[in-house]
Design an enzyme around this catalytic site. Structure first.
Site, PDB file in Angstrom:
ATOM      1  N   PRO A  26       0.831  -1.211   0.000  1.00 24.82           N
ATOM      2  CG  PRO A  26      -0.110  -1.148   2.123  1.00 24.82           C
ATOM      3  CD  PRO A  26       0.619  -2.040   1.179  1.00 24.82           C
ATOM      4  CB  ALA A  60      -3.588   3.687   4.808  1.00 18.66           C
ATOM      5  CE1 TYR A 189       0.119   7.250  10.117  1.00 17.53           C
ATOM      6  CE2 TYR A 189       0.741   5.167   9.105  1.00 17.53           C
ATOM      7  CZ  TYR A 189       0.828   6.544   9.154  1.00 17.53           C
ATOM      8  OH  TYR A 189       1.622   7.216   8.267  1.00 17.53           O
TER       9      TYR A 189
HETATM   10  C1  LIG Z   1       4.623   6.820  -1.136  1.00 19.36           C
HETATM   11  C2  LIG Z   1       4.487   5.791  -0.052  1.00 19.36           C
HETATM   12  C3  LIG Z   1       3.285   5.669   0.626  1.00 19.36           C
HETATM   13  C4  LIG Z   1       3.111   4.655   1.587  1.00 19.36           C
HETATM   14  N1  LIG Z   1       1.876   4.469   2.143  1.00 19.36           N
HETATM   15  C5  LIG Z   1       1.655   3.393   2.938  1.00 19.36           C
HETATM   16  C6  LIG Z   1       0.345   3.040   3.342  1.00 19.36           C
HETATM   17  O1  LIG Z   1      -0.655   3.619   2.930  1.00 19.36           O
HETATM   18  N2  LIG Z   1       0.228   1.986   4.193  1.00 19.36           N
HETATM   19  C7  LIG Z   1       1.303   1.257   4.622  1.00 19.36           C
HETATM   20  O2  LIG Z   1       1.137   0.328   5.400  1.00 19.36           O
HETATM   21  N3  LIG Z   1       2.539   1.544   4.191  1.00 19.36           N
HETATM   22  C8  LIG Z   1       2.738   2.565   3.339  1.00 19.36           C
HETATM   23  N4  LIG Z   1       3.984   2.800   2.841  1.00 19.36           N
HETATM   24  C9  LIG Z   1       5.059   1.833   3.136  1.00 19.36           C
HETATM   25  C10 LIG Z   1       5.150   0.796   2.014  1.00 19.36           C
HETATM   26  O3  LIG Z   1       3.964   0.036   1.923  1.00 19.36           O
HETATM   27  C11 LIG Z   1       6.354  -0.142   2.235  1.00 19.36           C
HETATM   28  O4  LIG Z   1       6.119  -0.867   3.414  1.00 19.36           O
HETATM   29  C12 LIG Z   1       7.661   0.622   2.354  1.00 19.36           C
HETATM   30  O5  LIG Z   1       7.781   1.576   1.314  1.00 19.36           O
HETATM   31  C13 LIG Z   1       8.859  -0.319   2.313  1.00 19.36           C
HETATM   32  O6  LIG Z   1       8.876  -1.084   1.127  1.00 19.36           O
HETATM   33  P1  LIG Z   1       9.798  -0.666  -0.148  1.00 19.36           P
HETATM   34  O7  LIG Z   1      11.222  -0.603   0.334  1.00 19.36           O
HETATM   35  O8  LIG Z   1       9.569  -1.761  -1.151  1.00 19.36           O
HETATM   36  O9  LIG Z   1       9.330   0.673  -0.629  1.00 19.36           O
HETATM   37  C14 LIG Z   1       4.187   3.803   1.894  1.00 19.36           C
HETATM   38  C15 LIG Z   1       5.403   3.963   1.246  1.00 19.36           C
HETATM   39  C16 LIG Z   1       5.552   4.933   0.259  1.00 19.36           C
HETATM   40  C17 LIG Z   1       6.867   5.018  -0.480  1.00 19.36           C
END
Ligand SMILES: Cc1cc2nc3c(=O)[nH]c(=O)nc-3n(C[C@H](O)[C@H](O)[C@H](O)COP(=O)(O)O)c2cc1C
Length: 384
Positions: A26, A60, A189
């Site tokens: 997400p 989210a 959260y």
């Molecule tokens: C732009 C952005 C928005 C995010 N929004 C959420 C979210 O809505 N809910 C959530 O649980 N994590 C959110 N995250 C965290 C990501 O889901 C993920 O756990 C985190 O970026 C680590 O993974 P990655 O290294 O592949 O980016 C967000 C990350 C980014 C970059």
């Protein structure tokens, strides 16, 4: 299919079967209008369905208006928000991906600036552009950090309303066509802030020892499970550790995961941190590839539960190895999917699962296969 790389083996989750193990994590877009998604969200999430991912998570989505992180966060607190979600869910389904929704409540982090306006608490500049602050809620009247608003401490009656709103939001998610729901229990959260002893200082049944602090997470999950059909899976995203002294620990996560599994959670999605400061802030040292995989591995082994690994998993071989070594069952890709929305399709090629674009959308695969056979490509080494 048994010869397929682990990353491209389907996974059965209740009545669903994923086309592979690639999940789009997400990712908030801060681009909704009064909680309503628009064309941006369809294009943003649609590209991942066209890009071959198995499961695609919508960001989210708040179960209450005050549960938005920012003014740009989508919601599911009103029926008028269903159509925006439905377009995303239906597009994913039509293109072979399973649409998933993350049900969230920002808690004491509600009412932040969009990242590009500062990622802190709302200030005068935000108010001037119409982003008015609101009073966030939390387990205790303790702000996220100095200078952040003091949250309203939820009463037991407020908690009953909150649980009812989770149930209503889950019902709307189902109507929209989502096939997987996830409770957002991470990143500081609301649900996470009840779990952590750093933010939960309550003396009633929702605070105190581990049992008390887990109560909200378990009651919310149990209530959502009652409306989420038994043939559809339920995920829970955890911050497996707070990463701060006296905080929530991996041992606590193992206990929580066991309890969640007993009430019908199918997948533990293992993230970390965020109890203080914005999002997952709080990691002082540089993050390493797969820095959270160990959490998914521990839950998988100790609880015998299906887990999802997330966090700096960027290379197809890295993802393949995590699965092959039995450290997780699903691989969530976040920012790398922003770099390459067709990550799953390219991973299939890298791992030799797709040689002639046969897994690509039919609108482009046939043409690309033909081009590969008949064309020479520009080579800067040979150019004059
Ligand atoms: C732009 C952005 C928005 C995010 N929004 C959420 C979210 O809505 N809910 C959530 O649980 N994590 C959110 N995250 C965290 C990501 O889901 C993920 O756990 C985190 O970026 C680590 O993974 P990655 O290294 O592949 O980016 C967000 C990350 C980014 C970059």
């Amino acid at each position: 299919m048994t010869n397929a790389p682990h990353l491209f083996q389907p996974l059965k989750l209740r009545s669903l079967e994923t086309r592979n193990r690639v999940v789009i994590s997400p990712m908030c877009q801060y681009s909704a209008h009064d909680g309503h998604m628009d064309d941006w969200h369809l294009a943003h999430l649609g590209r991942f369905a066209m890009g071959g991912a198995g499961i695609i998570f919508t960001e989210a989505s708040a179960v209450q208006k005050s549960g938005r992180i920012t003014h740009g966060c989508p919601g599911l607190w009103a029926d008028s928000q269903i159509p925006g979600h439905a377009r995303v869910a239906q597009f994913a389904l039509r293109n072979g991906a399973i649409p998933a929704i993350q049900l969230g409540h920002a808690g004491r982090k509600g009412g932040m600036q969009r990242p590009w306006f500062g990622n802190g608490p709302l200030n005068d500049a935000d108010t001037a552009r119409g982003d008015m602050p609101w009073t966030p809620v939390g387990p205790s009247a303790l702000p996220v950090a100095e200078g952040w608003p003091v949250p309203h401490e939820l009463s037991e009656a407020d908690i009953q309303d909150l649980i009812a709103d989770y149930v209503s939001a889950a019902g709307r998610a189902l109507l929209a066509g989502y096939k997987i729901a996830e409770i957002h229990g991470a990143h500081g959260y609301l649900v996470h802030s009840f779990l952590s002893p750093l933010s939960n200082k309550r003396s009633d049944k929702y605070g105190g020892d581990l049992t008390g602090r887990m109560r909200l997470a378990l009651e919310v999950t149990e209530a959502v499970r009652t409306v989420w059909p038994t043939d559809l899976p339920l995920f829970f995203r955890t911050s497996a550790v707070d990463g701060a002294p006296e905080g929530w620990t991996l041992d606590d996560t193992v206990v929580l995961a066991g309890e969640l599994e007993a009430i019908g959670v199918d997948v533990m999605d293992c993230s970390s941190s965020g109890i203080a400061g914005s999002a997952t802030a709080g990691v002082a040292r540089k993050r390493q590839p797969g820095f959270q995989v160990g959490y998914a591995e521990r839950v998988r082994k100790d609880v015998d539960m299906t887990t999802m690994a997330v966090g700096l998993i960027t290379h197809p071989q890295q993802a393949e190895d995590i699965l092959a070594q039995g450290r997780a069952d699903l691989i969530a890709i976040g920012r790398e999917a922003l770099v390459n929305p067709m990550w799953a399709l390219h991973a299939a090629q890298t791992l030799g699962h797709d040689t002639v674009f046969e897994t690509w959308p039919e609108q482009s695969g046939w043409w690309l296969a033909g081009r590969q056979k008949t064309s020479d490509f520009y080579d800067p080494e040979k150019a004059t």
